[in-house]
Write an enzyme that holds these catalytic residues in place. Structure first.
Site, PDB file in Angstrom:
ATOM      1  N   SER A   1       4.738   2.448   4.866  1.00 16.22           N
ATOM      2  CA  SER A   1       5.602   3.623   4.841  1.00 16.22           C
ATOM      3  C   SER A   1       5.034   4.774   5.673  1.00 16.22           C
ATOM      4  O   SER A   1       5.320   5.929   5.394  1.00 16.22           O
ATOM      5  CB  SER A   1       5.773   4.072   3.391  1.00 16.22           C
ATOM      6  OG  SER A   1       4.499   4.258   2.795  1.00 16.22           O
TER       7      SER A   1
ATOM      8  N   ASP B   1       5.223  14.122   7.828  1.00 10.70           N
ATOM      9  CA  ASP B   1       6.286  14.332   6.842  1.00 10.70           C
ATOM     10  C   ASP B   1       6.143  15.668   6.119  1.00 10.70           C
ATOM     11  O   ASP B   1       5.323  16.507   6.493  1.00 10.70           O
ATOM     12  CB  ASP B   1       6.324  13.167   5.845  1.00 10.70           C
ATOM     13  CG  ASP B   1       5.128  13.178   4.913  1.00 10.70           C
ATOM     14  OD1 ASP B   1       4.060  13.666   5.324  1.00 10.70           O
ATOM     15  OD2 ASP B   1       5.269  12.701   3.762  1.00 10.70           O
TER      16      ASP B   1
ATOM     17  N   GLU C   1      -0.418   2.061   4.458  1.00  8.11           N
ATOM     18  CA  GLU C   1       0.824   1.581   3.867  1.00  8.11           C
ATOM     19  C   GLU C   1       1.879   1.473   4.965  1.00  8.11           C
ATOM     20  O   GLU C   1       1.883   2.268   5.922  1.00  8.11           O
ATOM     21  CB  GLU C   1       1.323   2.549   2.800  1.00  8.11           C
ATOM     22  CG  GLU C   1       0.420   2.649   1.590  1.00  8.11           C
ATOM     23  CD  GLU C   1       1.136   3.347   0.442  1.00  8.11           C
ATOM     24  OE1 GLU C   1       1.717   2.662  -0.405  1.00  8.11           O
ATOM     25  OE2 GLU C   1       1.131   4.589   0.413  1.00  8.11           O
TER      26      GLU C   1
ATOM     27  N   ARG D   1      14.161  -1.496  -1.722  1.00 12.09           N
ATOM     28  CA  ARG D   1      13.470  -1.689  -0.447  1.00 12.09           C
ATOM     29  C   ARG D   1      13.267  -3.184  -0.226  1.00 12.09           C
ATOM     30  O   ARG D   1      12.786  -3.886  -1.121  1.00 12.09           O
ATOM     31  CB  ARG D   1      12.109  -0.989  -0.443  1.00 12.09           C
ATOM     32  CG  ARG D   1      12.162   0.491  -0.745  1.00 12.09           C
ATOM     33  CD  ARG D   1      10.922   1.206  -0.194  1.00 12.09           C
ATOM     34  NE  ARG D   1      10.769   2.547  -0.728  1.00 12.09           N
ATOM     35  CZ  ARG D   1      11.452   3.617  -0.335  1.00 12.09           C
ATOM     36  NH1 ARG D   1      12.391   3.500   0.585  1.00 12.09           N
ATOM     37  NH2 ARG D   1      11.228   4.807  -0.870  1.00 12.09           N
TER      38      ARG D   1
ATOM     39  N   ASP E   1       4.768  16.810   3.416  1.00  8.84           N
ATOM     40  CA  ASP E   1       3.477  17.284   2.921  1.00  8.84           C
ATOM     41  C   ASP E   1       2.307  16.867   3.809  1.00  8.84           C
ATOM     42  O   ASP E   1       1.148  17.039   3.424  1.00  8.84           O
ATOM     43  CB  ASP E   1       3.250  16.827   1.482  1.00  8.84           C
ATOM     44  CG  ASP E   1       3.241  15.313   1.338  1.00  8.84           C
ATOM     45  OD1 ASP E   1       3.890  14.632   2.156  1.00  8.84           O
ATOM     46  OD2 ASP E   1       2.586  14.800   0.418  1.00  8.84           O
TER      47      ASP E   1
ATOM     48  N   ARG F   1       9.044  13.563  -9.448  1.00  4.34           N
ATOM     49  CA  ARG F   1       9.992  14.109  -8.480  1.00  4.34           C
ATOM     50  C   ARG F   1      11.376  14.198  -9.102  1.00  4.34           C
ATOM     51  O   ARG F   1      11.856  13.226  -9.683  1.00  4.34           O
ATOM     52  CB  ARG F   1      10.051  13.246  -7.218  1.00  4.34           C
ATOM     53  CG  ARG F   1       8.756  13.313  -6.462  1.00  4.34           C
ATOM     54  CD  ARG F   1       8.819  12.627  -5.133  1.00  4.34           C
ATOM     55  NE  ARG F   1       7.455  12.505  -4.637  1.00  4.34           N
ATOM     56  CZ  ARG F   1       7.113  11.918  -3.502  1.00  4.34           C
ATOM     57  NH1 ARG F   1       8.040  11.402  -2.725  1.00  4.34           N
ATOM     58  NH2 ARG F   1       5.859  11.856  -3.136  1.00  4.34           N
TER      59      ARG F   1
ATOM     60  N   THR G   1       1.901  -0.581  -4.121  1.00  7.46           N
ATOM     61  CA  THR G   1       2.378   0.580  -3.360  1.00  7.46           C
ATOM     62  C   THR G   1       1.931   1.884  -4.022  1.00  7.46           C
ATOM     63  O   THR G   1       2.010   2.016  -5.240  1.00  7.46           O
ATOM     64  CB  THR G   1       3.913   0.527  -3.292  1.00  7.46           C
ATOM     65  OG1 THR G   1       4.281  -0.612  -2.522  1.00  7.46           O
ATOM     66  CG2 THR G   1       4.486   1.773  -2.649  1.00  7.46           C
TER      67      THR G   1
HETATM   68  C1  VG1 Z   1       7.152   5.556  -1.025  1.00  6.48           C
HETATM   69  C2  VG1 Z   1       6.411   4.581  -0.134  1.00  6.48           C
HETATM   70  C3  VG1 Z   1       4.962   4.471  -0.575  1.00  6.48           C
HETATM   71  C4  VG1 Z   1       4.320   5.866  -0.588  1.00  6.48           C
HETATM   72  C5  VG1 Z   1       5.149   6.799  -1.450  1.00  6.48           C
HETATM   73  C6  VG1 Z   1       4.639   8.227  -1.394  1.00  6.48           C
HETATM   74  O1  VG1 Z   1       7.155   5.082  -2.342  1.00  6.48           O
HETATM   75  O2  VG1 Z   1       7.026   3.327  -0.155  1.00  6.48           O
HETATM   76  O3  VG1 Z   1       4.271   3.602   0.295  1.00  6.48           O
HETATM   77  O4  VG1 Z   1       3.012   5.797  -1.093  1.00  6.48           O
HETATM   78  O5  VG1 Z   1       6.499   6.818  -0.999  1.00  6.48           O
HETATM   79  O6  VG1 Z   1       4.621   8.704  -0.088  1.00  6.48           O
HETATM   80  P1  VG1 Z   1       8.429   4.324  -2.995  1.00  6.48           P
HETATM   81  O7  VG1 Z   1       8.060   4.070  -4.408  1.00  6.48           O
HETATM   82  O8  VG1 Z   1       9.598   5.228  -2.801  1.00  6.48           O
HETATM   83  O9  VG1 Z   1       8.591   3.083  -2.194  1.00  6.48           O
HETATM   84  V1  VG1 Z   1       4.847  10.348   0.184  1.00  6.48           V
HETATM   85  O10 VG1 Z   1       4.567  10.629   1.772  1.00  6.48           O
HETATM   86  O11 VG1 Z   1       6.234  10.577  -0.572  1.00  6.48           O
HETATM   87  O12 VG1 Z   1       3.663  11.146  -0.780  1.00  6.48           O
HETATM   88 CO    CO Z   2       4.134  12.553   2.044  1.00  7.07          CO
END
Ligand code: VG1
Ligand code: CO
Length: 542
Positions: free
Chosen positions: A364, A276, A362, A495, A278, A21, A343
């Site tokens: 999240s 969200d 998760e 976090r 996607d 990203r 995660t």
């Molecule tokens: C975050 C979340 C994690 C999730 C990831 C992708 O990651 O904490 O649980 O799997 O986003 O989700 P991080 O490393 O920022 O904590 V998504 O909906 O962006 O594909």
């Molecule tokens: Co997503």
């Protein structure tokens, strides 16, 4: 005619928690996306004549990268590319497509919950043949390849018309533009009792769904309004926009505030949900009752047998480490295994493939099952609806009943966004060094039982992943977890995950903030967040 374009490596093409990203302006540099896609094709397993799925969440820059990915795929010997109409496929729909059509993998173009637009974020993730995100071994090989890449391959061909269903040839490659919704909606009908939900709707079950101008709009219109009979207008913000209407497509209390306000108003519908960018996350709010994602996982697992797809019971439940232990209690009661992974959804793939877990989640806002290999926002919404349609009680009643049986894991996540990387790294380094001294220390009424840096040993392929978050566990089951985000594109995001267990005979209907107050002060005392960052409050609480 295959063309070879000379290139040089870009630093930092290392996939994070969920793909690579970066800001759009980084991805838009000549060769940047091409290098990464070519690196993927150079290292992943793909038999001759393989099929590749390409899906995107519709954000700004999506179409540009899809067109160039198609040409690179043609030059690299793929026989077929499947792409959703308009360049759109939700992440779970892409996962399903890979599995259904026997593709060797797929490119998921998304930065998920990150904002979109010319000055915002873009992302590319590679999924393997099981439909799930590439495991760490593969993402590391892709990264290694990006550091030495010196050419990418393409063909001279015009852009494909992505807006018309049908087939086009690009060199020897056949590109099929397919309906992004139909296969996915059909899969959902095999898992859930649509007739029971339709009957409940006819009897007055109401809901509101916020698609956040992201990818789930077309899916939600089809499934919720057309197939299930919810009133037209149930789906809000249902048209995907390249900039998500200028908002963060992140379904939480901050970015889906309108949904919260609706669900806490006097005339609220029975059920509220959002997804969200996607389409892999879900937010669940009942009339006057927010369900934390960790609780939603536990409550769905406890009630999943009410849906036809899970009537035979669950094989196991898996959750990411920072997710609350609520689901573990359900697994214990069912007598099935509970797994704790790092995660990121990529860590669930092996457990699902091996038939060791059926439902995963998760904190999240990601929940899903073995029907695909991604988390799945609408799947969670439909499982909730199936449960509500069978039980005919409110979301609030389901929550209260659950806590009365298992106790309640009060839970919150505090995010400190866009920190200078050096500050965040210093905080983590200092905290890591102090872990051995923490056991026995007291913070108010809390006493540290153990403290460690979480490492995971995959029970299926025996791969190991270290440094997956710092855990401070207190006597009595409370816990604080600290980790740095692996999805951000600006500085670092810290976090802090806070969890307090209250047994069934304890205080089950208290304010979460009040119940976590001791842990919030302990987190400051243990990690020195203000001292390191100057921040006195988190940027976002979820
Ligand atoms: C975050 C979340 C994690 C999730 C990831 C992708 O990651 O904490 O649980 O799997 O986003 O989700 P991080 O490393 O920022 O904590 V998504 O909906 O962006 O594909
Ligand atoms: Co997503």
């Amino acid at each position: 005619m295959i063309q070879t374009v000379a290139t040089t490596p870009f630093a930092g093409q290392k996939p994070g928690t969920s793909g690579l990203r970066k800001k759009v302006r980084v991805f838009a540099q000549p060769n940047y996306a091409e290098n990464f896609i070519q690196a993927v094709f150079d290292v992943v397993e793909r038999p001759a004549g393989a099929t590749l799925v390409i899906g995107g969440d519709g954000r700004y820059h999506n179409r540009t990268v899809i067109q160039s990915a198609i040409r690179i795929a043609a030059a690299n010997g793929y026989a077929r590319v499947l792409v959703g109409r308009g360049g759109i496929l939700s992440t779970p729909a892409a996962s399903h497509m890979i599995r259904k059509y026997g593709a060797s993998g797929g490119l998921v173009l998304s930065a998920s919950h990150n904002p979109g637009g010319p000055d915002e974020d873009f992302g590319i993730k590679y999924n393997i043949a099981n439909g799930g995100p590439a495991p760490e071994g593969v993402t590391e090989a892709i990264y290694a390849r990006t550091t030495v890449i010196d050419r990418w391959l393409t063909v001279a061909a015009a852009d494909v018309d992505l807006d018309t269903i049908g087939e086009t040839c690009v060199g020897d490659l056949t590109v099929s533009v397919i309906d992004p919704v139909a296969d996915y909606a059909d899969l959902m009908e095999t898992l859930f009792d649509f007739a029971a939900i339709r009957a409940a709707v006819a009897d007055g079950l109401t809901m509101t769904f916020d698609a956040m101008h992201a990818v789930t709009g077309p899916y939600a219109h089809e499934i919720l309004e057309r197939r299930l009979g919810f009133a037209p207008g149930t789906v809000k913000n249902g048209v995907p926009l390249e900039d998500f209407g200028g908002h963060h497509p992140d379904p939480n209390m901050v970015h889906a505030k309108v949904l919260f306000d609706t669900m806490f108003a006097d005339n609220a519908p029975a059920f509220g949900a959002a997804s969200d960018g996607d389409g892999d996350r879900n937010l669940i709010v009942g009339r006057g009752r927010f369900i934390t994602p960790s609780d939603s996982l536990a409550m769905l697992a406890a009630n999943a047998h009410l849906a036809p797809g899970y009537a035979g019971g669950l094989k196991g439940i898996a959750r990411s480490m920072p997710t609350s232990a609520a689901a573990d209690r359900v697994a214990a009661k069912m007598g099935i295994p509970a797994f704790e992974t790092p995660t990121g959804w990529k860590f669930f793939g092996n457990l699902l493939d091996a038939g060791m877990a059926t439902i995963c989640g998760e904190e999240s806002a990601g929940t899903g099952s073995d029907h695909v290999r991604e988390k799945d926002g609408l799947w969670a919404v439909l499982l909730w609806l199936n449960v509500l349609a069978v039980r005919r009680i409110s979301v609030d009643a389901i929550a209260r009943e659950h806590w009365a049986m298992y106790g309640r894991n009060y839970y919150a996540r505090h995010d400190y966004e866009a920190l200078p990387t050096a500050q965040a790294d210093a905080l983590i380094a200092e905290l890591t060094a102090s872990l051995p001294d923490l056991p026995g220390r007291r913070y108010g009424a809390l006493t540290v039982a153990t403290a460690d840096s979480f490492a995971y040993l995959d029970p299926v392929d025996h791969s190991s992943s270290a440094n997956q978050g710092l855990r401070v566990l207190f006597e009595g089951g409370s816990r604080i977890v600290f980790r740095l985000s692996g999805t951000g594109t600006e500085g670092a995001t810290l976090r802090v995950y806070l969890e307090r267990y209250e047994p069934a005979e304890g205080a089950l209907d208290q304010d979460t903030g009040a119940m976590l107050a001791d842990l919030i002060s302990a987190a400051e005392a243990i990690a020195g967040i203000t001292r390191h960052t100057g921040r006195t409050a988190p940027s976002v609480i979820t």
